[in-house]
Design an enzyme around this catalytic site. Sequence first.
Site, PDB file in Angstrom:
ATOM      1  N   SER A   1       7.307  -6.943   3.750  1.00  0.00           N
ATOM      2  CA  SER A   1       8.367  -6.008   4.091  1.00  0.00           C
ATOM      3  C   SER A   1       7.787  -4.928   4.993  1.00  0.00           C
ATOM      4  CB  SER A   1       8.928  -5.352   2.828  1.00  0.00           C
ATOM      5  OG  SER A   1       9.787  -4.273   3.157  1.00  0.00           O
TER       6      SER A   1
ATOM      7  N   TYR B   1       7.454  -0.622  -4.730  1.00  0.00           N
ATOM      8  CA  TYR B   1       7.754  -1.861  -4.005  1.00  0.00           C
ATOM      9  C   TYR B   1       6.950  -1.918  -2.701  1.00  0.00           C
ATOM     10  CZ  TYR B   1      10.484  -5.072  -1.056  1.00  0.00           C
ATOM     11  OH  TYR B   1      10.878  -6.078  -0.207  1.00  0.00           O
TER      12      TYR B   1
END
Length: 249
Positions: A144, A158
């Site tokens: 990501s 995250y």
Amino acid sequence: MEKPILLITGGGRGIGAATAKLAAQQGYRVVLNYRLDKASAQAALEEIKHLGGQAHSIQADICDADQVSTMFEHILKNWGPVSALVNNAGILETQNTFAQTDLNRWQRVFNTNVFGTFSCCQAAFKHMALSQGGKGGSIVNVSSLAAISGSPNEYVDYAASKAAVDTFSRGFAKEVADDGIRVNVVRPGFIHTDMHKDGGEAGRVDRLAPSIPMKRGGQPEEVAEAILWLLSDKASYTSGGFIDVAGGR
């Protein structure tokens, strides 16, 4: 000639499902892994078959290394050796500042995003590596852009898990290059998937679109195109590489 087998973790929805559909169109025999959402995996499976592709689904919790090993053995026994792997399964939790999160949350996020990816890569090595009797293969880890931005005030844990995937992928790629295995990373930015709903804001991409140079969120199919290129022979001299699919961010 048997079609090459591609395993996609978290393959029932979002980027995973889009990758599965495109892969089937490009001649892969696709295996969709899911943990709990059997209905989504089945829907993706049926769509692939309706379009004339070959696909199967398999349940396994990638947080459990034993289940991962069993999954790879089941695929080998029933359909053939995995020659391509997309580590797409990932989770995030409700938006919050890091100070408001706790150890249990960190462990849940890292167990799936980091250790699940580790387990799948290790199992894939045993099946793909030339030194293990395999024929080589290609792995794409879905990270990501949060690994770079840090995702402050929303998902710092995250983001940290995806940064760990990035570092791991670079090191692992160097270890296995001489064993016929390529390892690369795709880093999506703000993509229209249900994951944002999991974080508590289904419309997050639309809210943040003005901050993206291209002024829009991305589609799962756009990420899938990058993944399939890295898996393919067109990327035969690419390993330890990164493609950001993030609208210019």
